[in-house]
Design a protein around this motif. Sequence first.
Motif, PDB file in Angstrom:
ATOM      1  N   ILE A 121       1.597  -0.325   2.984  1.00 41.47           N
ATOM      2  CA  ILE A 121       1.616   0.572   4.149  1.00 41.47           C
ATOM      3  C   ILE A 121       1.869  -0.220   5.424  1.00 41.47           C
ATOM      4  O   ILE A 121       2.670   0.175   6.280  1.00 41.47           O
ATOM      5  N   LEU A 122       1.212  -1.366   5.551  1.00 42.54           N
ATOM      6  CA  LEU A 122       1.380  -2.177   6.751  1.00 42.54           C
ATOM      7  C   LEU A 122       2.781  -2.779   6.834  1.00 42.54           C
ATOM      8  O   LEU A 122       3.371  -2.867   7.914  1.00 42.54           O
ATOM      9  N   LYS A 123       3.320  -3.175   5.681  1.00 45.34           N
ATOM     10  CA  LYS A 123       4.667  -3.738   5.676  1.00 45.34           C
ATOM     11  C   LYS A 123       5.720  -2.687   6.054  1.00 45.34           C
ATOM     12  O   LYS A 123       6.812  -3.038   6.501  1.00 45.34           O
ATOM     13  N   GLY A 183       5.370   3.743   8.349  1.00 44.88           N
ATOM     14  CA  GLY A 183       4.265   4.005   7.444  1.00 44.88           C
ATOM     15  C   GLY A 183       3.070   4.638   8.125  1.00 44.88           C
ATOM     16  O   GLY A 183       3.068   4.889   9.340  1.00 44.88           O
ATOM     17  N   ALA A 184       2.025   4.883   7.311  1.00 43.48           N
ATOM     18  CA  ALA A 184       0.832   5.555   7.813  1.00 43.48           C
ATOM     19  C   ALA A 184       0.053   4.699   8.797  1.00 43.48           C
ATOM     20  O   ALA A 184      -0.835   5.207   9.492  1.00 43.48           O
ATOM     21  N   VAL A 231       1.470   8.213 -10.305  1.00 45.23           N
ATOM     22  CA  VAL A 231       2.222   8.834  -9.209  1.00 45.23           C
ATOM     23  C   VAL A 231       3.499   8.062  -8.897  1.00 45.23           C
ATOM     24  O   VAL A 231       4.576   8.650  -8.726  1.00 45.23           O
ATOM     25  N   GLU A 232       3.408   6.733  -8.800  1.00 55.71           N
ATOM     26  CA  GLU A 232       4.546   5.915  -8.369  1.00 55.71           C
ATOM     27  C   GLU A 232       5.372   5.362  -9.523  1.00 55.71           C
ATOM     28  O   GLU A 232       6.463   4.839  -9.301  1.00 55.71           O
ATOM     29  N   ALA A 246       6.335   3.253   2.948  1.00 54.71           N
ATOM     30  CA  ALA A 246       6.480   4.283   3.978  1.00 54.71           C
ATOM     31  C   ALA A 246       6.004   5.641   3.485  1.00 54.71           C
ATOM     32  O   ALA A 246       5.618   6.505   4.282  1.00 54.71           O
ATOM     33  N   GLY A 247       6.026   5.851   2.174  1.00 58.68           N
ATOM     34  CA  GLY A 247       5.622   7.146   1.636  1.00 58.68           C
ATOM     35  C   GLY A 247       4.181   7.203   1.183  1.00 58.68           C
ATOM     36  O   GLY A 247       3.751   8.227   0.616  1.00 58.68           O
ATOM     37  N   LEU A 248       3.412   6.136   1.391  1.00 61.62           N
ATOM     38  CA  LEU A 248       2.035   6.095   0.898  1.00 61.62           C
ATOM     39  C   LEU A 248       1.053   6.666   1.916  1.00 61.62           C
ATOM     40  O   LEU A 248       1.161   6.420   3.116  1.00 61.62           O
TER      41      LEU A 248
END
Length: 479
Positions: free
Chosen positions: A349-351, A356-357, A87-88, A37-39
């Motif tokens: 992102i899709l999950k 998400g974006a 980053v992650e 969700a944060g990507l």
Amino acid sequence: MTSRAPRLLLLAGGVLAAALSAPSPAFAAASGHVDGAGLSLVWTLPLVGMLLSIAILPLAAPHLWHHHYGKIAAGWALALLAPFALVEGPGPVGTELVHAAVGEYVPFVILLFSLFTISGGILVAGNLHGTPALNTTLLAIGTLLASVIGTTGASMVLIRPLLRANDHRQRNAHVVIFFIFLVSNIGGSLTPLGDPPLFLGFLQGVDFFWTTTHMAKETAVLVAILLPGFYLLDRWFFSREPAVPKPDPTPDSRLALKGLQNLPLLAGVVAAILMSGLWDSGVVFDVFGTKVTLQALARDVILVGLALVSLKITPAELRERNGFDWEPIREVAKLFLAIFTTLIPALLILKAGTEGAAAPLIALVSRPDGAPSDATYFWLTGLLSSVLDNAPTYLVFFNIAGGDAQELMGPLASTLVAISGGAVFMGALTYVGNAPNFMVLAIAKSRGVAMPSFFGYMLWSWGILGPCFVLLTLLFFDW
């Protein structure tokens, strides 16, 4: 066995050894997972770069690509992993990487490797004259075989006899193009053995014979259009061959099937796949947060073992006559490792769904009342399959639709048909849409066939398959 085979086996064996070592759950828990969700969509740029490299470099810089495609693929994978881990965090990113490798990539490559190796030991010796009737018959046989021994197996068994039958003709690229349509893609729509995305669906819990009963109508419509269409087109090209044909480099001779000792091994592949779906051992290994069942591990070990047996019992001379070499599967293994790696952020992102974006994309596949739009699933899965490879794309939309195999086989059966059909059928739209496409292209070019470029092939595929897919939508999928 040539020096190339051990490298492929080391790749599979290394991950299988990691599964057996079963790292502690505490480590996986400490590592955690990346929150999709944060990507940002920026993280998908390495994937875009990887796909553009596959599309453009073989045409723009063939020497560079041929000699360094593995380094180029590794470069794009590192272009994602290095900043992503920074980053992650290395723990969460490592967890996601292991999941992509152990849960998806390795079973995918082992199945392809097994089918490629065993089918490469089956030689259709002799030669027939490549008339329109013969070519259509060979395509029909290959289409039927594809769901039994896989699109990879059927493609590798039949592409060389088909090329030999037509090597006296000046215009024969269209024969290979329709071969990719039917044998390397559409024919594999009826079982998990047939096409990699359906195999991944099987790993997610879809019943082995579910697609056999639920996708037969759609497959039959496509075959009923494409086979007669090919026959008419081939007759037109055949009638325009020179009155004095060029010398036939492989004169007609009696057909014979050799390497029959490999047929039981192909049956063993089918049995191993069925075993992994029907047997619930209750034993689960934890590999950095990825669950690996004993039956899945046994299946992969059996598949590798069957491939090794094939290499042992098949005379080297027979494989040489078959034009067998490791380059096609090695290229697929390297390129798809980079694709599966760079695909990680897109899947996350899709999950994440509406959080998400990719929320606008999620909205597209749902009607105003919240019910899934099967036609949208069909086209989005298919269009992305044609450029992202159909196996990981299938997983993306499988998860967007809920990811629950039982629900997708039941109340949402039409949606699963749309996802499966889009992934399998539209994998034929580009050379990178399905792994066997690349293998057939490489073999055809090595035999002197003037195959169209990446974009030239798309003109063929869209011109012929595009209207067929529109018809399927009108007949079977609701908006």
